[in-house]
Design a protein around this motif. Structure first.
Motif, PDB file in Angstrom:
ATOM      1  N   TYR A  39       0.830  -1.205   0.000  1.00  0.00           N
ATOM      2  CA  TYR A  39       0.000   0.000   0.000  1.00  0.00           C
ATOM      3  C   TYR A  39       0.868   1.258   0.000  1.00  0.00           C
ATOM      4  N   ARG A  40       1.794   1.350   0.942  1.00  0.00           N
ATOM      5  CA  ARG A  40       2.597   2.570   1.065  1.00  0.00           C
ATOM      6  C   ARG A  40       3.495   2.785  -0.148  1.00  0.00           C
ATOM      7  N   ALA A  41       3.890   1.699  -0.802  1.00  0.00           N
ATOM      8  CA  ALA A  41       4.754   1.828  -1.978  1.00  0.00           C
ATOM      9  C   ALA A  41       4.075   2.621  -3.082  1.00  0.00           C
ATOM     10  N   VAL A  42       2.734   2.517  -3.183  1.00  0.00           N
ATOM     11  CA  VAL A  42       2.004   3.223  -4.241  1.00  0.00           C
ATOM     12  C   VAL A  42       1.264   4.448  -3.716  1.00  0.00           C
ATOM     13  N   GLY A  43       1.367   4.716  -2.408  1.00  0.00           N
ATOM     14  CA  GLY A  43       0.751   5.910  -1.853  1.00  0.00           C
ATOM     15  C   GLY A  43      -0.630   5.716  -1.271  1.00  0.00           C
ATOM     16  N   ILE A  44      -0.951   4.517  -0.804  1.00  0.00           N
ATOM     17  CA  ILE A  44      -2.200   4.283  -0.070  1.00  0.00           C
ATOM     18  C   ILE A  44      -1.869   4.294   1.416  1.00  0.00           C
ATOM     19  N   HIS A  45      -2.590   5.123   2.175  1.00  0.00           N
ATOM     20  CA  HIS A  45      -2.234   5.353   3.573  1.00  0.00           C
ATOM     21  C   HIS A  45      -3.225   4.793   4.575  1.00  0.00           C
ATOM     22  N   THR A  46      -4.440   4.531   4.126  1.00  0.00           N
ATOM     23  CA  THR A  46      -5.482   4.041   5.030  1.00  0.00           C
ATOM     24  C   THR A  46      -6.168   2.824   4.425  1.00  0.00           C
ATOM     25  N   ALA A  47      -6.306   1.772   5.226  1.00  0.00           N
ATOM     26  CA  ALA A  47      -7.050   0.575   4.833  1.00  0.00           C
ATOM     27  C   ALA A  47      -8.477   0.710   5.334  1.00  0.00           C
ATOM     28  N   LEU A  48      -9.434   0.664   4.424  1.00  0.00           N
ATOM     29  CA  LEU A  48     -10.847   0.693   4.822  1.00  0.00           C
ATOM     30  C   LEU A  48     -11.269  -0.718   5.235  1.00  0.00           C
ATOM     31  N   HIS A  49     -10.550  -1.290   6.131  1.00  0.00           N
ATOM     32  CA  HIS A  49     -10.707  -2.637   6.658  1.00  0.00           C
ATOM     33  C   HIS A  49      -9.759  -2.762   7.840  1.00  0.00           C
ATOM     34  N   PRO A  50      -9.886  -3.782   8.692  1.00  0.00           N
ATOM     35  CA  PRO A  50     -10.613  -5.032   8.515  1.00  0.00           C
ATOM     36  C   PRO A  50     -12.093  -4.909   8.855  1.00  0.00           C
ATOM     37  N   MET A  51     -12.834  -5.923   8.423  1.00  0.00           N
ATOM     38  CA  MET A  51     -14.223  -6.080   8.848  1.00  0.00           C
ATOM     39  C   MET A  51     -14.246  -6.943  10.105  1.00  0.00           C
ATOM     40  N   ALA A  52     -14.635  -6.329  11.218  1.00  0.00           N
ATOM     41  CA  ALA A  52     -14.738  -7.065  12.484  1.00  0.00           C
ATOM     42  C   ALA A  52     -16.144  -7.600  12.702  1.00  0.00           C
ATOM     43  N   ASP A  53     -16.970  -7.541  11.673  1.00  0.00           N
ATOM     44  CA  ASP A  53     -18.335  -8.053  11.756  1.00  0.00           C
ATOM     45  C   ASP A  53     -18.315  -9.575  11.907  1.00  0.00           C
ATOM     46  N   LEU A  54     -19.397 -10.101  12.445  1.00  0.00           N
ATOM     47  CA  LEU A  54     -19.499 -11.546  12.652  1.00  0.00           C
ATOM     48  C   LEU A  54     -20.560 -12.156  11.730  1.00  0.00           C
ATOM     49  N   ALA A  55     -20.251 -13.331  11.208  1.00  0.00           N
ATOM     50  CA  ALA A  55     -21.117 -13.990  10.227  1.00  0.00           C
ATOM     51  C   ALA A  55     -22.149 -14.869  10.938  1.00  0.00           C
ATOM     52  N   THR A  56     -22.951 -14.252  11.794  1.00  0.00           N
ATOM     53  CA  THR A  56     -23.937 -15.037  12.555  1.00  0.00           C
ATOM     54  C   THR A  56     -25.194 -15.347  11.753  1.00  0.00           C
ATOM     55  N   ASP A  57     -25.428 -14.654  10.660  1.00  0.00           N
ATOM     56  CA  ASP A  57     -26.524 -15.010   9.758  1.00  0.00           C
ATOM     57  C   ASP A  57     -25.909 -15.479   8.447  1.00  0.00           C
ATOM     58  N   PRO A  58     -26.099 -16.750   8.087  1.00  0.00           N
ATOM     59  CA  PRO A  58     -25.419 -17.293   6.903  1.00  0.00           C
ATOM     60  C   PRO A  58     -25.866 -16.675   5.592  1.00  0.00           C
ATOM     61  N   ASN A  70     -34.775 -20.928  10.571  1.00  0.00           N
ATOM     62  CA  ASN A  70     -35.019 -21.039  12.006  1.00  0.00           C
ATOM     63  C   ASN A  70     -33.895 -20.432  12.846  1.00  0.00           C
ATOM     64  N   GLN A  71     -32.799 -20.028  12.218  1.00  0.00           N
ATOM     65  CA  GLN A  71     -31.701 -19.417  12.957  1.00  0.00           C
ATOM     66  C   GLN A  71     -32.058 -17.994  13.371  1.00  0.00           C
ATOM     67  N   LYS A  72     -31.404 -17.534  14.451  1.00  0.00           N
ATOM     68  CA  LYS A  72     -31.534 -16.147  14.884  1.00  0.00           C
ATOM     69  C   LYS A  72     -30.357 -15.356  14.316  1.00  0.00           C
ATOM     70  N   GLU A  73     -30.667 -14.197  13.753  1.00  0.00           N
ATOM     71  CA  GLU A  73     -29.669 -13.432  13.008  1.00  0.00           C
ATOM     72  C   GLU A  73     -28.425 -13.084  13.818  1.00  0.00           C
ATOM     73  N   ASP A  74     -28.554 -12.910  15.122  1.00  0.00           N
ATOM     74  CA  ASP A  74     -27.445 -12.423  15.944  1.00  0.00           C
ATOM     75  C   ASP A  74     -26.744 -13.507  16.742  1.00  0.00           C
ATOM     76  N   VAL A  75     -27.130 -14.751  16.581  1.00  0.00           N
ATOM     77  CA  VAL A  75     -26.609 -15.842  17.415  1.00  0.00           C
ATOM     78  C   VAL A  75     -25.719 -16.764  16.592  1.00  0.00           C
ATOM     79  N   PRO A  76     -24.508 -17.068  17.067  1.00  0.00           N
ATOM     80  CA  PRO A  76     -23.634 -18.002  16.339  1.00  0.00           C
ATOM     81  C   PRO A  76     -23.968 -19.452  16.660  1.00  0.00           C
ATOM     82  N   PHE A  77     -23.551 -20.343  15.804  1.00  0.00           N
ATOM     83  CA  PHE A  77     -23.613 -21.784  16.049  1.00  0.00           C
ATOM     84  C   PHE A  77     -25.019 -22.261  16.421  1.00  0.00           C
ATOM     85  N   ASP A  78     -26.051 -21.690  15.812  1.00  0.00           N
ATOM     86  CA  ASP A  78     -27.423 -22.072  16.177  1.00  0.00           C
ATOM     87  C   ASP A  78     -28.163 -22.762  15.033  1.00  0.00           C
ATOM     88  N   SER A  79     -27.409 -23.290  14.073  1.00  0.00           N
ATOM     89  CA  SER A  79     -28.047 -24.046  13.000  1.00  0.00           C
ATOM     90  C   SER A  79     -28.279 -25.474  13.494  1.00  0.00           C
TER      91      SER A  79
END
Length: 660
Positions: A215-234, A636-645
């Motif tokens: 990134y810095r080699a080409v002049g990119i200074h900020t990463a619009l990431h990482p995504m810390a979101d959780l994949a609780t809804d498949p 039948n899964q809940k959108e915010d709950v992991p491992f509930d399949s």
């Protein structure tokens, strides 16, 4: 009659061509006029001041070394000195972070608002803007040349404030993965969900270091990431950008990612991270994405709001310099049903006060103004392009800006109207001191990244810093290690995989030239010993697309009967190996039962896929999410709950190897 019709069509086409030429000509000359006007404001480049054997940049062109120009001074002193010299317009310009286009030859191509393109010269010189993000770009060297031209232009502003360039992920193996483009010359890695399948925090840290160098080699200074979101809804469309559904694993990898990009503290070799999407995208109502109005609601039927904060808390501890809230409305979580960036209880009460986050908060893109095409609201044509002003639709753009500032944000992503902030100050709706709170942080970021002292990159050395032998090797290793062997049935007394070199293979959706290096490729299933099918993951094709680009795969996770029929026909004829890119957890019970083997990847080249299929690499990847056994289980899964399949087809952490 036919002649009259043809004559009418000819006249119509002629008028249409004249109209198009006229519009293009008007657009070109209008843009040229705007550029000429803007360039009249430009001052001279900054001279160099030599003092005590050191070279400094005279950014405000006053012939003296101001504290903000002196790299020997503490950042806090430099910030306050520069802040004291800034006008309201200059402060407001700093608070907008807009997309910028890069010409194919490395020249300027403007700031986006679809066809209402704002020339970059106008954005920098007239609007005083100096934060821009990139979409599609040319190869690395040309991007570096563009970056230097941008910095040269910024140097000619009154105070010479340098430009900060940001980008979404640039190391994908795919040309487009939810707005993640590869740059020619960069190393190619698996997606973040693939890094989760590897599960190695030290490896993720090294990826961050390599990506930051490129990134810095080409002049990119900020990463619009990482995504810390959780994949609780498949069903959610953006799972490929996450570290899966386990909060502890995601927290560990998020922290490693931030440390890799930023280091222990921000320096001139760091890339600042904008961790997103606070307080956690993922629990979307019915799995729809908030880029579309029908997906604006985030829901918590399992009362699991705090679970989604865990990876963000790890990012804070790791020192992430910036945070991006998501678009959605946290249904039932706050007293006001408005999007996160407009929600004071989320930004100030939770993020600032409770979690003690003191860094920069930048909104997600496009919350304030309607995207237009030649002045026509594009949101009325394509929902994806509509304003993400959820819960504040009845407010004017200037009042939306005020509400977001009152909520506690520092910067507006995807917007280019600093005049709205100026208006609020001039009419007394917000004090200038409120701007100072945000501008201090934004300036400090630029100082810590070394941009005031040396914003230019060495174009001649870009190739030495990007796509190094180590980077390419580790990127390829990530493609291998992230693949997950899901099934491997016994055929003629032995597991079907790994295949033997020279096996007669029938292939679909794979590169013929690559395949020929491993097996004898035949034209028909009947001639083959084994069929190898590369399947596209299930989705609703009509959902989640924009301008012909399949940005957000959404909807169903199962194959229709029509989609399965040709695959099952091949399976009935010959032992069949299925390989597929899993952007989301697919529902594949039919294939799991009937295919001879299934291998999932999360971003892998054809070479990496065939290396694994033919035993050049023993699979080690583990599923970073559950794979449901049925569509009913998904519903039948809940959108915010992991491992509930219920009774998952493949559980979290599942993955075979050839030694089993």
């Amino acid at each position: 009659m036919i002649k009259k019709v043809l004559k009418f069509i000819g006249v119509f086409l002629l008028v249409l061509v004249i109209l198009i030429v006229g519009l293009v000509s008007y657009f070109y000359f209008n843009q040229t006029s705007k550029i000429d006007t803007a360039m009249e404001i430009a001052g001279p480049p900054a001279d160099r001041i030599i003092l005590d054997g050191e070279r400094f940049r005279d950014l405000n062109k006053n012939g003296e070394l101001d504290p903000y120009e002196d790299f020997r001074q503490p950042v806090e002193l430099r910030v306050e000195d520069l802040l004291s010299q800034m006008t309201v317009e200059e402060k407001a310009g700093l608070m907008f972070h807009s997309p910028a286009a890069v010409g194919s030859d490395g020249n300027f191509a403007g700031v986006f608002n679809i066809m209402n393109t704002l020339p970059l010269e106008v954005a920098i010189l007239e609007k005083k803007m100096n934060f821009f993000n990139l979409f599609a770009v040319p190869k690395a060297e040309l991007l570096a040349e563009w970056q230097n031209r941008v910095q040269e232009l910024a140097e000619r502003t009154r105070l010479g404030i340098p430009v900060t360039i940001s980008s979404d992920p640039r190391h994908t193996t795919m040309e487009l993965a939810t707005i993640g483009f590869n740059i020619e010359g960069f190393s190619k890695w698996t997606e973040p969900i693939g890094l989760a399948a590897i599960g190695d925090s030290a490896f993720v840290h090294r990826f961050g270091e390599i990506a930051a160098q490129e990134y810095r080699a080409v002049g990119i200074h900020t990463a619009l990431h990482p995504m810390a979101d959780l994949a609780t809804d498949p069903r959610w469309a953006r799972i490929n950008g996450t570290f899966g559904e386990d909060a502890e694993l995601a927290a560990k990898l998020t922290a490693a990612y931030v440390h890799g990009f930023q280091g222990d503290s921000l320096t001139s070799s760091s890339v600042s991270t904008m961790t997103k999407h606070f307080p956690g995208g993922g629990p979307q109502d019915d799995g729809w994405d908030a880029h579309f109005r029908f997906g604006k609601d985030q829901v918590y039927p399992g009362d699991n709001f705090d679970y989604h904060l865990i990876p963000f808390e790890a990012a804070f501890e790791a020192g992430t310099s910036q945070i991006m809230p998501y678009y959605g409305v946290p249904v039932g979580q706050t007293s006001e049903e408005v999007g996160f960036a407009f929600n004071e209880e989320i930004i100030t009460d939770l993020l600032r006060d409770s979690l003690q986050y003191e860094g920069i908060v930048c909104t997600d893109w496009g919350l304030i103004n309607e995207t237009t095409i030649l002045g026509y609201p594009l949101g009325e044509i394509i929902e994806f392009a509509g304003t993400k002003n959820y819960g504040v639709e009845n407010l004017s753009p200037v009042l939306r800006v005020k509400k977001a500032l009152d909520a506690g944000v520092d910067q507006f992503g995807g917007e280019s109207t600093p005049e709205l902030v100026v208006q609020l100050v001039e009419e007394g709706s917000i004090p200038e001191s409120r701007l100072d709170q945000s501008v201090r942080k934004l300036l400090a970021l630029k100082f810590r990244l070394g941009l005031f002292d040396e914003p230019y990159v060495d174009v001649d050395h870009v190739s030495e810093l990007t796509g190094t032998e180590e980077a390419i090797q580790l990127g390829y290793e990530s493609q291998l290690r992230s693949q997950v062997l899901l099934t491997n049935q016994t055929v003629n007394g032995s597991p079907i995989l790994p295949l033997q070199k020279g096996t007669r293979i029938y292939i679909e959706n794979l590169d013929l030239e690559v395949a020929s290096q491993y097996g004898q490729v035949v034209e028909t299933v009947e001639e083959a010993d084994v069929a190898i099918l590369n399947l596209e993951a299930p989705k609703d094709p009509e959902m989640g697309s924009f301008a012909g680009m399949d940005l957000f795969p959404m909807g169903r996770l199962y194959y229709t009967e029509e989609e399965l029929a040709p695959v099952m026909e091949i399976i009935r004829q010959k032992p069949t190996v299925i390989t597929t890119y899993l952007s989301r957890p697919a529902v594949i019970p039919e294939l799991a039962e009937s295919a001879s083997a299934i291998v999932a990847n999360f971003g892998a080249s054809n070479e990496a896929i065939f290396d694994l299929l033919f035993g050049e690499f023993n699979p080690t990847g583990k599923l970073p999410f559950e794979m449901p056994s049925s569509w009913e289980a998904v519903l039948n899964q809940k959108e915010d709950v992991p491992f509930d399949s219920e009774d998952p087809l493949f559980p979290f952490g599942y993955g075979l190897s050839y030694e089993e």
